[in-house]
Design a protein around this motif. Structure first.
Motif, PDB file in Angstrom:
ATOM      1  N   UNK A  57      14.760  15.196  -7.258  1.00 30.11           N
ATOM      2  CA  UNK A  57      15.073  14.068  -6.850  1.00 30.11           C
ATOM      3  C   UNK A  57      15.415  12.881  -7.815  1.00 30.11           C
ATOM      4  N   UNK A  58      16.121  11.820  -7.531  1.00 39.36           N
ATOM      5  CA  UNK A  58      16.218  10.821  -8.311  1.00 39.36           C
ATOM      6  C   UNK A  58      15.505   9.548  -7.844  1.00 39.36           C
ATOM      7  N   UNK A  59      15.534   8.541  -8.774  1.00 40.03           N
ATOM      8  CA  UNK A  59      14.842   7.373  -8.597  1.00 40.03           C
ATOM      9  C   UNK A  59      15.210   6.575  -7.296  1.00 40.03           C
ATOM     10  N   UNK A  60      16.588   6.600  -7.266  1.00 43.20           N
ATOM     11  CA  UNK A  60      17.032   6.082  -5.733  1.00 43.20           C
ATOM     12  C   UNK A  60      16.687   6.942  -4.553  1.00 43.20           C
ATOM     13  N   UNK A  61      16.407   8.116  -4.768  1.00 41.85           N
ATOM     14  CA  UNK A  61      15.860   8.849  -3.698  1.00 41.85           C
ATOM     15  C   UNK A  61      14.591   8.453  -3.195  1.00 41.85           C
ATOM     16  N   UNK A  62      13.823   8.172  -4.349  1.00 42.77           N
ATOM     17  CA  UNK A  62      12.492   7.754  -3.930  1.00 42.77           C
ATOM     18  C   UNK A  62      12.336   6.290  -3.332  1.00 42.77           C
ATOM     19  N   UNK A  63      13.229   5.685  -3.742  1.00 42.39           N
ATOM     20  CA  UNK A  63      13.100   4.177  -3.422  1.00 42.39           C
ATOM     21  C   UNK A  63      13.861   4.272  -1.821  1.00 42.39           C
ATOM     22  N   UNK A  64      14.657   5.197  -1.731  1.00 44.83           N
ATOM     23  CA  UNK A  64      15.200   5.081  -0.200  1.00 44.83           C
ATOM     24  C   UNK A  64      14.093   5.583   0.870  1.00 44.83           C
ATOM     25  N   UNK A  65      13.467   6.679   0.401  1.00 46.90           N
ATOM     26  CA  UNK A  65      12.379   7.291   1.142  1.00 46.90           C
ATOM     27  C   UNK A  65      11.342   6.343   1.166  1.00 46.90           C
ATOM     28  N   UNK A 123      11.826  20.920  -1.541  1.00 46.09           N
ATOM     29  CA  UNK A 123      12.516  21.208  -0.158  1.00 46.09           C
ATOM     30  C   UNK A 123      13.200  19.898   0.011  1.00 46.09           C
ATOM     31  N   UNK A 124      12.695  18.658  -0.165  1.00 46.22           N
ATOM     32  CA  UNK A 124      13.287  17.427  -0.024  1.00 46.22           C
ATOM     33  C   UNK A 124      14.985  17.365  -0.789  1.00 46.22           C
ATOM     34  N   UNK A 125      14.796  17.913  -1.949  1.00 47.76           N
ATOM     35  CA  UNK A 125      15.976  17.972  -2.960  1.00 47.76           C
ATOM     36  C   UNK A 125      16.774  18.810  -2.318  1.00 47.76           C
ATOM     37  N   UNK A 167      -0.773   8.472   4.314  1.00 45.69           N
ATOM     38  CA  UNK A 167      -1.103   9.473   3.290  1.00 45.69           C
ATOM     39  C   UNK A 167      -0.224  10.613   3.563  1.00 45.69           C
ATOM     40  N   UNK A 168      -0.064  11.103   4.415  1.00 40.73           N
ATOM     41  CA  UNK A 168       0.677  12.435   4.833  1.00 40.73           C
ATOM     42  C   UNK A 168       2.459  12.215   4.473  1.00 40.73           C
ATOM     43  N   UNK A 169       2.742  11.248   4.697  1.00 36.76           N
ATOM     44  CA  UNK A 169       4.357  10.896   4.420  1.00 36.76           C
ATOM     45  C   UNK A 169       4.742  10.870   3.195  1.00 36.76           C
ATOM     46  N   UNK A 170       3.805  10.123   2.320  1.00 36.59           N
ATOM     47  CA  UNK A 170       3.998   9.940   0.920  1.00 36.59           C
ATOM     48  C   UNK A 170       3.409  11.039   0.180  1.00 36.59           C
ATOM     49  N   UNK A 221       0.748  -1.151  -0.022  1.00 41.69           N
ATOM     50  CA  UNK A 221       0.031  -0.085   0.123  1.00 41.69           C
ATOM     51  C   UNK A 221       0.942   1.295   0.123  1.00 41.69           C
ATOM     52  N   UNK A 222       1.744   1.261   0.698  1.00 41.18           N
ATOM     53  CA  UNK A 222       2.788   2.425   0.776  1.00 41.18           C
ATOM     54  C   UNK A 222       3.308   2.694  -0.398  1.00 41.18           C
ATOM     55  N   UNK A 223       3.947   1.610  -0.990  1.00 38.85           N
ATOM     56  CA  UNK A 223       4.695   1.820  -2.255  1.00 38.85           C
ATOM     57  C   UNK A 223       3.612   2.225  -3.448  1.00 38.85           C
ATOM     58  N   UNK A 224       2.440   1.465  -3.338  1.00 38.67           N
ATOM     59  CA  UNK A 224       1.328   2.102  -4.400  1.00 38.67           C
ATOM     60  C   UNK A 224       0.938   3.325  -4.201  1.00 38.67           C
ATOM     61  N   UNK A 225       0.992   4.023  -2.964  1.00 39.03           N
ATOM     62  CA  UNK A 225       0.573   5.343  -2.586  1.00 39.03           C
ATOM     63  C   UNK A 225       1.720   6.264  -3.237  1.00 39.03           C
ATOM     64  N   UNK A 226       2.945   5.886  -2.857  1.00 37.73           N
ATOM     65  CA  UNK A 226       4.119   6.705  -3.576  1.00 37.73           C
ATOM     66  C   UNK A 226       4.020   6.906  -4.938  1.00 37.73           C
TER      67      UNK A 226
END
Length: 215
Positions: free
Chosen positions: A191-199, A181-183, A169-172, A100-105
């Motif tokens: 942001x890059x794909x590895x950043x998304x995966x790590x987050x 801001x995160x970048x 919901x909020x964190x994703x 679910x978390x991965x689907x939401x992201x």
């Protein structure tokens, strides 16, 4: 043997396809304009320009900016319903919550405009989205019941299901709505794909750990 469609039927089918195509073009242009200018700053004229259609064509499908904005919000809620069908009683909590978390992201990244419009609407009081929230409210209640069932079976800690879902919901959501801001904090232009995966993996570990679930 099936009879061949009449010329009238063929014309009707063609008109239906043209209508659906134009509506999708207009909705996409409207999303872009509402993100760029907000509801108050957006205009039918600018939306028509983005869509590459005469202003009269937009008015043919939508009588006003309010009606078009409502259609955009409704489309956002339909996207939500089509994506998040997981979290069922027989699911393994660790697997289901992680998926679910991965689907939401994945959803917020693929539909960043929709995510930002939804957030902006809520931040401005949610006046226009009130009539479109019932499916979301029903979904929250249904999935909260699933989580309560897992808790009763001893599969996870007794956390508040609604607050758990809103935390996910909020964190994703934050990662997309405040991506620049995160970048910046990470010292990157974007942001890059590895950043998304790590987050995403960090969220999974924190949520599952907080729920007392071995991942």
């Amino acid at each position: 043997m099936q009879p061949s469609p009449s010329k009238t039927d063929q014309a009707g089918l063609k008109n239906s396809r043209v209508r659906q195509k134009n509506i999708q073009i207009i909705l996409q242009a409207a999303e872009d304009e509402f993100v760029a200018s907000g509801f108050k700053g957006a205009s039918i004229r600018d939306i028509a320009h983005r869509a590459g259609l005469p202003k009269a064509n937009v008015h043919y499908y939508f009588n006003s900016k309010v009606e078009l904005y409502g259609a955009v919000l409704n489309h956002i809620m339909e996207l939500w319903q089509s994506v998040f069908s997981g979290l069922n009683p027989d699911d393994d909590p660790a697997t289901a919550l992680r998926q679910f978390i991965r689907a939401k992201m994945k959803y917020v990244l693929a539909h960043s405009n929709a995510s930002r419009i939804f957030s902006s609407e809520i931040l401005h009081g949610g006046q226009h989205i009130k009539d479109h929230l019932q499916p979301f409210n029903d979904w929250i209640q249904e999935k909260s019941g699933v989580i309560r069932g897992w808790i009763e079976q001893g599969k996870m800690k007794p956390v508040d299901p609604i607050h758990l879902l809103f935390t996910i919901w909020a964190t994703t959501q934050y990662y997309v709505d405040y991506g620049p801001q995160v970048a910046s904090v990470l010292g990157k232009e974007e942001l890059e794909s590895e950043d998304v995966e790590a987050y995403t993996e960090s969220i999974c570990q924190m949520i599952l750990g907080g729920c007392g679930i071995n991942s």
